[in-house]
Design a protein around this motif. Sequence first.
Motif, PDB file in Angstrom:
ATOM      1  N   ARG A   1       5.016  -7.852   7.419  1.00 55.63           N
ATOM      2  CA  ARG A   1       4.158  -7.208   6.418  1.00 55.63           C
ATOM      3  C   ARG A   1       4.300  -5.696   6.439  1.00 55.63           C
ATOM      4  O   ARG A   1       4.129  -5.037   5.420  1.00 55.63           O
ATOM      5  CB  ARG A   1       2.682  -7.556   6.694  1.00 55.63           C
ATOM      6  CG  ARG A   1       2.261  -8.952   6.340  1.00 55.63           C
ATOM      7  CD  ARG A   1       1.953  -9.090   4.859  1.00 55.63           C
ATOM      8  NE  ARG A   1       1.135  -8.025   4.326  1.00 55.63           N
ATOM      9  CZ  ARG A   1      -0.181  -8.040   4.294  1.00 55.63           C
ATOM     10  NH1 ARG A   1      -0.849  -9.066   4.766  1.00 55.63           N
ATOM     11  NH2 ARG A   1      -0.840  -7.045   3.756  1.00 55.63           N
ATOM     12  N   LYS A   2       4.559  -5.161   7.640  1.00 53.96           N
ATOM     13  CA  LYS A   2       4.675  -3.701   7.746  1.00 53.96           C
ATOM     14  C   LYS A   2       5.935  -3.203   7.051  1.00 53.96           C
ATOM     15  O   LYS A   2       5.979  -2.088   6.568  1.00 53.96           O
ATOM     16  CB  LYS A   2       4.706  -3.281   9.222  1.00 53.96           C
ATOM     17  CG  LYS A   2       3.334  -3.299   9.839  1.00 53.96           C
ATOM     18  CD  LYS A   2       3.242  -2.300  10.984  1.00 53.96           C
ATOM     19  CE  LYS A   2       1.791  -2.209  11.434  1.00 53.96           C
ATOM     20  NZ  LYS A   2       1.689  -1.926  12.870  1.00 53.96           N
ATOM     21  N   LYS A   3       6.963  -4.044   7.029  1.00 56.32           N
ATOM     22  CA  LYS A   3       8.207  -3.617   6.396  1.00 56.32           C
ATOM     23  C   LYS A   3       8.213  -3.950   4.912  1.00 56.32           C
ATOM     24  O   LYS A   3       8.854  -3.277   4.125  1.00 56.32           O
ATOM     25  CB  LYS A   3       9.405  -4.307   7.077  1.00 56.32           C
ATOM     26  CG  LYS A   3       9.537  -3.954   8.556  1.00 56.32           C
ATOM     27  CD  LYS A   3      10.843  -3.193   8.845  1.00 56.32           C
ATOM     28  CE  LYS A   3      10.928  -2.712  10.271  1.00 56.32           C
ATOM     29  NZ  LYS A   3      11.890  -3.475  11.073  1.00 56.32           N
ATOM     30  N   ASN A   4       7.527  -5.031   4.565  1.00 60.35           N
ATOM     31  CA  ASN A   4       7.443  -5.402   3.155  1.00 60.35           C
ATOM     32  C   ASN A   4       6.079  -6.018   2.881  1.00 60.35           C
ATOM     33  O   ASN A   4       5.842  -7.191   3.158  1.00 60.35           O
ATOM     34  CB  ASN A   4       8.551  -6.400   2.809  1.00 60.35           C
ATOM     35  CG  ASN A   4       8.525  -6.788   1.337  1.00 60.35           C
ATOM     36  OD1 ASN A   4       7.662  -6.313   0.582  1.00 60.35           O
ATOM     37  ND2 ASN A   4       9.435  -7.657   0.934  1.00 60.35           N
ATOM     38  N   PRO A   5       5.179  -5.215   2.315  1.00 62.06           N
ATOM     39  CA  PRO A   5       3.799  -5.676   2.116  1.00 62.06           C
ATOM     40  C   PRO A   5       3.709  -6.872   1.168  1.00 62.06           C
ATOM     41  O   PRO A   5       2.664  -7.537   1.128  1.00 62.06           O
ATOM     42  CB  PRO A   5       3.105  -4.463   1.506  1.00 62.06           C
ATOM     43  CG  PRO A   5       4.007  -3.309   1.748  1.00 62.06           C
ATOM     44  CD  PRO A   5       5.392  -3.841   1.861  1.00 62.06           C
ATOM     45  N   ALA A   6       4.767  -7.164   0.445  1.00 59.66           N
ATOM     46  CA  ALA A   6       4.706  -8.279  -0.502  1.00 59.66           C
ATOM     47  C   ALA A   6       4.761  -9.634   0.201  1.00 59.66           C
ATOM     48  O   ALA A   6       4.583 -10.673  -0.423  1.00 59.66           O
ATOM     49  CB  ALA A   6       5.844  -8.168  -1.503  1.00 59.66           C
ATOM     50  N   ILE A   7       5.020  -9.625   1.494  1.00 61.20           N
ATOM     51  CA  ILE A   7       5.145 -10.891   2.210  1.00 61.20           C
ATOM     52  C   ILE A   7       3.785 -11.301   2.761  1.00 61.20           C
ATOM     53  O   ILE A   7       3.061 -10.494   3.345  1.00 61.20           O
ATOM     54  CB  ILE A   7       6.169 -10.752   3.355  1.00 61.20           C
ATOM     55  CG1 ILE A   7       7.558 -10.583   2.735  1.00 61.20           C
ATOM     56  CG2 ILE A   7       6.148 -11.946   4.285  1.00 61.20           C
ATOM     57  CD1 ILE A   7       8.589 -10.178   3.710  1.00 61.20           C
ATOM     58  N   SER A   8       3.476 -12.556   2.557  1.00 63.15           N
ATOM     59  CA  SER A   8       2.163 -13.016   3.010  1.00 63.15           C
ATOM     60  C   SER A   8       2.115 -13.029   4.527  1.00 63.15           C
ATOM     61  O   SER A   8       3.137 -13.185   5.196  1.00 63.15           O
ATOM     62  CB  SER A   8       1.872 -14.407   2.464  1.00 63.15           C
ATOM     63  OG  SER A   8       2.672 -15.351   3.155  1.00 63.15           O
TER      64      SER A   8
END
Lengths: 592, 286, 120
Positions: free
Chosen positions: A529-536
């Motif tokens: 999530r920290k690298k890509n907030p779009a991931i649940s």
Amino acid sequence: MKEISDSLFNYGYSVSTAMDMRGVLSSLSSDVIELILCDNKLSDVSGYDLLHFLKNDPLREKIPFIFCVPLHDQGSAKKAFKDGATDFIVYPIEPGDMAARIGEICPPPKKDNNESAPQPDPEIDYSATQMVKITNNDEERRDAKRAALLRILKIEISRNGILWIPGQIKNISAKGMFIKTSMLGKAGVELYVRVSLPSGISVVKGSIKHITFKNLNVSEDAGIGVEIEKSAEWVDYLKYIKSHLQKGSTPAIPQKVQEAPQTMKNAERTLFLTRGNDDSDEENNADKNKGASLEKRFYQSLIGKQLNNYKVVSFIGAGAMGGVFKGWDIALERTVALKVISFELAAQDKFREMFIKEARFISQLDHPNIASIYHIGNENQILYFAMEYIEGASMAELIKKGDKLYSIKGLDYLITICEALDLVSQKNIIHRDLKPANIMINSQDIVKLVDFGVAITVDVGEKNKEGIVGSPFYISPEAIQGLPMDHRSDIYSLGASFYHAFTGFAPFEGDSAEEVLLKHLNEELTPLRKKNPAISTALGKVIEKMMAKEPDNRFQDYQALVKLLKSLKSKAAKFQKIKNATLIFRIKRKPS
Amino acid sequence: MLNRIIAIDCSPPVINVLNDFLGDTITLESLSFKNIRELKDCRMIILQEGDEKPDLLKQIRKLRYACHFRNIPIIVFRTMENKGSMEPFITAGATEVISLQDPPAAIRQILSGHLIPNRQPLKEETEYIDSFVKNTCAVLKTVASLDVSFEEVYFDNDFKIFGDVSGLIALTGGAEGILGITFYWPLAQTIIARMMGTDEDKINAELIHDGVAEIVNMIGGTTKKDFVGQPYHFEISLPSVIVGSGHQLGHSDKMPIAVLVFRADSQYFAVQICLKPDPNGKTNGK
Amino acid sequence: MKVIIADDSKVMRNIIQNAMRPMGTEIIQAGSGQEVFEQLEIHGGKVGAIFMDWNMPGMTGLECLKLLKKNEKYKDIPVLMISTESEDDKVSIAREAGAKGYLTKPFTNEELIKFINSSI
């Protein structure tokens, strides 16, 4: 104005002149200007306006600006100095005095007395009127300075940006250059010139002005005069050449286009490090590079050949065990992938066996998502096998392209591969080199697992003898430590691959393969999530669990993993239906 | 089956290495340079670097010339390590430079690789190659009344130029690639003189450059007409001319390059084509 | 009568010039589209025909043809294309732009002479 410029020219300066601000700006963009002398009145703006403008331009504010005003209309020296003028000269003034004042700020070029031959003027202003001869007869000077200079003047030219032919600059001016080269053409045709700058490679555009032909048998003297289009890159290059001429020292020039730092390239590649051979000194590296070049040359020798029933059409890439080619099966009339064992490995029985073993492994794995094998052969001591050719792209290429794999489709890929790997693990086989480059997606959007080159069966057990096997970005901690491995090592590498696919970043990055390996062992994984907030969070947790340092803390088999992923998928699908939006895993709760 | 390998002025260590690697199926003929008669059935040429051979580069050049653009590998063996770059050999026309210190496995594999027979064109390659062959012959017949025969085709990985003057043209539009034609001076001079209806001694370097560019332009222009409505249809750009020999040019997309060898009387020239069909298969004729 | 031969290839210009020599026409060579206009200017537009290549650096032959047809002074000068562009649609493009004749390269000397005779 002509008087002033003539007298300065006699003192060794090159002078460009302009009547208005537009002229000044165009001069500044095409020539390397070291000092500006300006009247207080130009034909379009006042000298103060120009001064103010230049001092607010970060690229030009450092150029010394001298006011040069007539006695009868001096204006305000105070205002000039306040705005950043370096000096304020009132004319009429003796040429000698003028030169002295200017010399204090910007000394005139010195004549180098040690050189007998006409010397490239170190203080050249690349004004449009002046063509500077840079190279004289090659015999004249052969010192280090000259050698360095000649290297820097090496360039490449191209008509289409694909084929590049070397050239050497013979003359250069702000307008363009004369290039000694083999590639001629016609006056008027456009071409690109690739030049080396300390910051990297730049390409400038130009067109052929004239062509020099020489005798039929002497091609050495042929060349083209090229007019270069004005551009920031061209100005930088002129500046660079000029500074180099001034320094006369060997500059640090990039010799070749560096596509990516070597270390990172290595990190993407599968390693075959032998344990207990940590003293990889320079000599070893040189050997390795040499080996790689021999390897490449071997693969090249196969292009356009025919191995038994297979025509070798083109080279696809080098894998862990050998080179992969696109081939054509003349008996069955279909395209195949040909995998040819590398010579280094071919010489060792162990690896020949391993290569054949790979073929056997794959032949056992009858699964729609595992590339199947057709044939194993040996021609002229060249061992190869023919397998299913997958027309499409690897996941590594998709990641590189920036494809958004954090989608239901991406999740589907992961589920499919888990199912395929379930079969692999049931046969007691470990892939050992799972990475985005080994996950192919064909034109029908079907995922195929490839390259079982380093696969082993679990019962080989113990400490594996080849040392570290795997790709640094995706390798499991137990593989790095040389501990016994099972299918859970593949789960780790698969997790790492999809970490990369979902976030766009490899789980651990570093300047060298060693650094990345150490991070796999010791560093805590940054949540997805920290690298890509779009991931649940839920999906992030699955990948993070796949990548647990301890095999016991990971999923213990693929079935549990698949079950969980499928439930995530149906949730995401439902959400997508409601929201009819892009494919985002993360479910944001509406504030109630 | 061509099974003749010529080893030129090679020392016993090199001959031994070769005999070890090559086995019984291939005849190794050890010759001195001045005794070479012809390369007709030759499958590979081996030379050896040595201090007493100042003419080696010249020999390589002569041999490459004598190969008449055919794909005969010229392998140079170096007996001493680190004696400088292999580049001059490659530029002169060598295919490969191998050191006796290289791993034996590498030497064997590289030699084996070069000895594997050439493949014939794929069906889809034949589609465009046939057209280029037909039009190359037709163009030279039309403009220079020159009878040209097609000898052979092989495929290479790089665009290599071994000749005196080459015309090169980028193919763009639907299909993409490069078309090149390479001559040695005498044949180029003959063709341009015939085109202009004048004597050969009136043909200078400038006219040859100009004429070679025009020839590649005409071959490209007539061939693209054949491909109207097909994935191979392309547009041509303005030609470039490359002078001199020993250029190796990079190219895109890992497409193999078809090298077509032609003969005009006792002289040879080559046409090289790298053509990637339009992936959408549409015609680009606007 | 004067004619202009516009082709970036000197070899090609000379070939066409040689073919026309027996007709006693005065030949003006131009290496580009721009040069065509320069030569027309010099000769006050008194030119009987222009033989035009298509692919030339800078202004192409087709662009030059279109400009000529828009130009009041020069629009009546017959323009004859001689080009490697040989597809039917290319020929129609040139014809629509106002080319009076079209000869595709390569050609034999006889074909060239026939083309010249039929067009001027």
